[in-house]
Design a protein around this motif. Structure first.
Motif: not given
Length: 153
Positions: A134-143
């Motif tokens: 989930q953290k990787a998803y959120e980072q990817c979405l922001r980036s």
């Protein structure tokens, strides 16, 4: 989108990018794929936790089989995004073996676009649960959002 095995972070990044392109009506302007540094998982589907994370965040139409990056990818794509510094080191090593006229891609950390400043997207593969996914998803979405805001028409 590149990570070590192409079953966790890079498929999440690919799915997020494709989803954001679809929302913005950019599917005809951009192409996105993901691949691995190593060929260990070639042909496998993404980790079940990666797929569950995508589904939990509304991305339900994603399918993928892991593949290894090729030299041709450096000429096919404008950007090649690694998820961490090891990925970048490996990508730059491969890039150095390619003739300049056969290499148009910029190699960058996807997280370098994260407005929250979390530059490294950590590999959650060995985590017990799905919180790292989930953290990787959120980072990817922001980036990805920041990247598209900067470069998409």
């Amino acid at each position: 989108m590149i990570c070590l095995g192409n079953i966790c972070r890079s498929p999440i990044a690919e799915a997020v990018f494709a989803n954001e392109m679809s929302k913005r009506g950019l599917k005809n302007q951009w192409e996105v794929e993901s691949a691995a540094i190593i060929n260990y998982h070639t042909g496998k589907v993404p980790d079940h936790r990666a797929l569950a994370t995508l589904k939990d965040n509304g991305i339900t139409n994603y399918s993928h089989r892991a593949r290894q990056i090729t030299k041709e990818d450096f000429n096919q794509f404008d950007w090649i995004f690694g998820m961490d510094n090891d990925n970048i080191q490996d990508l730059n090593g491969l890039k150095s073996t390619i003739k300049p006229m056969e290499c148009r891609a910029k190699v960058e950390l996807l997280g370098s676009y994260d407005p929250s400043g979390e530059v490294i997207i950590r590999d959650p593969y060995y985590d017990a649960g799905s919180a790292g996914f989930q953290k990787a998803y959120e980072q990817c979405l922001r980036s990805v959002t920041a990247f598209l805001n900067k470069y998409a028409n």
